[in-house]
Write a protein that holds these residues in place. Structure first.
Motif, PDB file in Angstrom:
ATOM      1  N   ARG A 211      73.176 -47.585 -16.975  1.00 15.22           N
ATOM      2  CA  ARG A 211      72.613 -47.871 -17.393  1.00 15.22           C
ATOM      3  C   ARG A 211      73.891 -48.874 -18.704  1.00 15.22           C
ATOM      4  NH1 ARG A 211      71.765 -47.149 -23.291  1.00 15.22           N
ATOM      5  NH2 ARG A 211      69.972 -47.321 -24.211  1.00 15.22           N
ATOM      6  N   LEU A 212      73.697 -50.226 -18.791  1.00 12.48           N
ATOM      7  CA  LEU A 212      74.084 -51.236 -18.905  1.00 12.48           C
ATOM      8  C   LEU A 212      74.281 -50.945 -21.249  1.00 12.48           C
ATOM      9  CD1 LEU A 212      74.437 -52.429 -16.194  1.00 12.48           C
ATOM     10  CD2 LEU A 212      74.541 -54.801 -17.848  1.00 12.48           C
TER      11      LEU A 212
ATOM     12  N   GLY B 284      66.637 -49.416 -21.959  1.00 14.39           N
ATOM     13  CA  GLY B 284      67.320 -49.807 -21.890  1.00 14.39           C
ATOM     14  C   GLY B 284      67.979 -51.163 -20.742  1.00 14.39           C
ATOM     15  N   THR B 285      68.416 -51.286 -19.790  1.00 17.63           N
ATOM     16  CA  THR B 285      69.470 -52.057 -18.997  1.00 17.63           C
ATOM     17  C   THR B 285      69.569 -51.607 -17.910  1.00 17.63           C
ATOM     18  OG1 THR B 285      69.089 -54.578 -20.317  1.00 17.63           O
ATOM     19  CG2 THR B 285      69.239 -54.678 -18.082  1.00 17.63           C
ATOM     20  N   PHE B 286      69.419 -51.574 -16.603  1.00 18.96           N
ATOM     21  CA  PHE B 286      69.705 -51.058 -15.853  1.00 18.96           C
ATOM     22  C   PHE B 286      70.117 -51.632 -14.124  1.00 18.96           C
ATOM     23  CE2 PHE B 286      67.709 -47.840 -18.829  1.00 18.96           C
ATOM     24  CZ  PHE B 286      68.000 -46.879 -18.481  1.00 18.96           C
ATOM     25  N   VAL B 287      70.992 -51.282 -14.144  1.00 14.61           N
ATOM     26  CA  VAL B 287      71.378 -51.461 -12.427  1.00 14.61           C
ATOM     27  C   VAL B 287      70.596 -51.258 -11.381  1.00 14.61           C
ATOM     28  CG1 VAL B 287      72.778 -51.871 -10.468  1.00 14.61           C
ATOM     29  CG2 VAL B 287      73.990 -51.308 -12.707  1.00 14.61           C
ATOM     30  N   ALA B 288      69.877 -51.902 -11.009  1.00 15.20           N
ATOM     31  CA  ALA B 288      68.069 -52.156  -9.614  1.00 15.20           C
ATOM     32  C   ALA B 288      69.277 -51.142  -8.762  1.00 15.20           C
ATOM     33  CB  ALA B 288      68.212 -53.262  -9.858  1.00 15.20           C
ATOM     34  N   GLN B 289      68.145 -50.606  -7.870  1.00 12.24           N
ATOM     35  CA  GLN B 289      68.080 -49.900  -6.993  1.00 12.24           C
ATOM     36  C   GLN B 289      67.886 -51.166  -5.882  1.00 12.24           C
ATOM     37  OE1 GLN B 289      65.554 -46.710  -5.475  1.00 12.24           O
ATOM     38  NE2 GLN B 289      66.372 -46.550  -3.414  1.00 12.24           N
TER      39      GLN B 289
ATOM     40  N   VAL C  78      64.809 -53.843 -16.395  1.00 10.80           N
ATOM     41  CA  VAL C  78      64.762 -53.777 -17.743  1.00 10.80           C
ATOM     42  C   VAL C  78      63.590 -52.302 -18.466  1.00 10.80           C
ATOM     43  CG1 VAL C  78      64.204 -54.637 -19.990  1.00 10.80           C
ATOM     44  CG2 VAL C  78      65.864 -55.766 -18.789  1.00 10.80           C
ATOM     45  N   ARG C  79      63.815 -51.582 -18.910  1.00 10.92           N
ATOM     46  CA  ARG C  79      62.599 -50.459 -18.919  1.00 10.92           C
ATOM     47  C   ARG C  79      62.813 -50.155 -20.260  1.00 10.92           C
ATOM     48  NH1 ARG C  79      65.637 -45.350 -15.950  1.00 10.92           N
ATOM     49  NH2 ARG C  79      65.775 -46.126 -13.995  1.00 10.92           N
ATOM     50  N   HIS C  80      61.841 -50.654 -21.124  1.00 10.60           N
ATOM     51  CA  HIS C  80      61.330 -51.532 -22.345  1.00 10.60           C
ATOM     52  C   HIS C  80      61.662 -50.125 -22.858  1.00 10.60           C
ATOM     53  CE1 HIS C  80      59.859 -55.311 -21.927  1.00 10.60           C
ATOM     54  NE2 HIS C  80      59.875 -55.119 -20.939  1.00 10.60           N
ATOM     55  N   GLY C  81      62.540 -49.498 -24.223  1.00 15.08           N
ATOM     56  CA  GLY C  81      62.315 -48.599 -25.019  1.00 15.08           C
ATOM     57  C   GLY C  81      63.658 -47.929 -24.539  1.00 15.08           C
TER      58      GLY C  81
END
Length: 273
Positions: A38-39, A76-81, A71-74
């Motif tokens: 998670r960034l 945060g922003t995550f590195v994708a698989q 991006v998962r709303h609510g």
């Protein structure tokens, strides 16, 4: 999450979006930001990069469009698989039904780990060595306490830390998938190795030998230690399989003798009278 702030550096004003995106890309390709990480928030990144939040937002959007971030709303922003599974569930099940695939796995892993361990001995930084030394201490403590769960977890983390110390991005990403299969017990459970190494002493000494060679900067010894370790794993499983095979036949012989003793008149195929 605030700990990740130290990964990012201030950048110049020109091509701000490109520079922000490139810096995050570099952290991903080097395996520093792993899949699922998670960034920090846009505000935190803006402060660390010393650029406006709209520029950070544009950079993150670009990386999301490239499939590198999610991006998962609510949330945060995550590195994708990115690397995906090393094997599909169907292929894993197939291999589980055909035991020889396990030895193909060991053969592949031995060559990759030997190469990675040699590189780690040549390239590891003080931070890499500190991480390896910390895991070795954890392994020692878990061994003394007889804590098998902690030993198994530290085992995988040690091999991962050594591959990370190779500073070869391809190895880091590929071996992460392999170790994931190992950690989930897809190919073997570490406790099975105790069919040969009942106390776990040999495994611990092998890991210490590998770590010492890496931390002392001895590429030849590091590679040899890695190969010897995987040779031991293979030998242990072959011995374990042979013991299981003998035990299965012994049980069948015992059952046959008990059945014959219970019906002596049926020996040699002649019915009792």
């Amino acid at each position: 999450m605030n700990d990740l702030n130290s990964l990012f550096e201030p950048i110049a004003a020109e091509s701000v979006v490109d520079l922000v995106a490139n810096q995050i890309e570099n952290l991903i390709v080097q395996g520093i930001l792993p899949e699922g990480a998670r960034l920090p928030s846009e505000r935190e990144l803006s402060e660390k990069f010393d650029v406006s939040r709209p520029k950070v937002r544009d950079a993150l959007k670009r990386l999301e469009e490239l499939g590198l971030l999610h991006v998962r709303h609510g949330e945060g922003t995550f590195v994708a698989q990115l690397s995906g599974q090393a094997m599909t569930p169907a292929l894993i099940d197939l291999y589980a039904r055909h035991g020889m695939a396990f030895y193909d796995y060991l053969e592949y892993r031995k060559e990759q780990e030997a190469f990675a361990t040699r590189l780690a001995a040549e390239r590891s930084t003080p931070s890499d060595k500190a991480a390896i030394a910390e895991i070795i201490e954890e392994l020692k403590q878990a061994h003394e306490a007889g804590d098998l769960d902690t030993s198994e977890q530290a085992d995988v983390r040690l091999h991962t830390a050594i591959v990370n110390a190779s500073h070869n991005a391809m190895l880091i990403h590929m071996m992460r998938s392999i170790y994931d299969l190992t950690q989930r017990g897809v190919f073997y459970n570490r406790r099975y190795l105790r069919t040969v190494d009942g106390s776990g002493d040999s495994l611990l000494q092998q890991h210490i030998r590998i770590a010492d060679a890496v931390m002392s900067g001895d590429p030849g010894e590091a590679e040899a230690a890695a190969r010897d370790h995987l040779d031991f794993v293979e030998m242990s499983f072959r011995i374990g399989e042979e013991r299981e095979r003998r035990e299965a036949f012994a049980k069948k012989r015992k059952l046959a003798l008990e059945t014959t003793a219970a019906s002596p008149g049926q020996a040699n195929g002649r019915p009792s009278k």
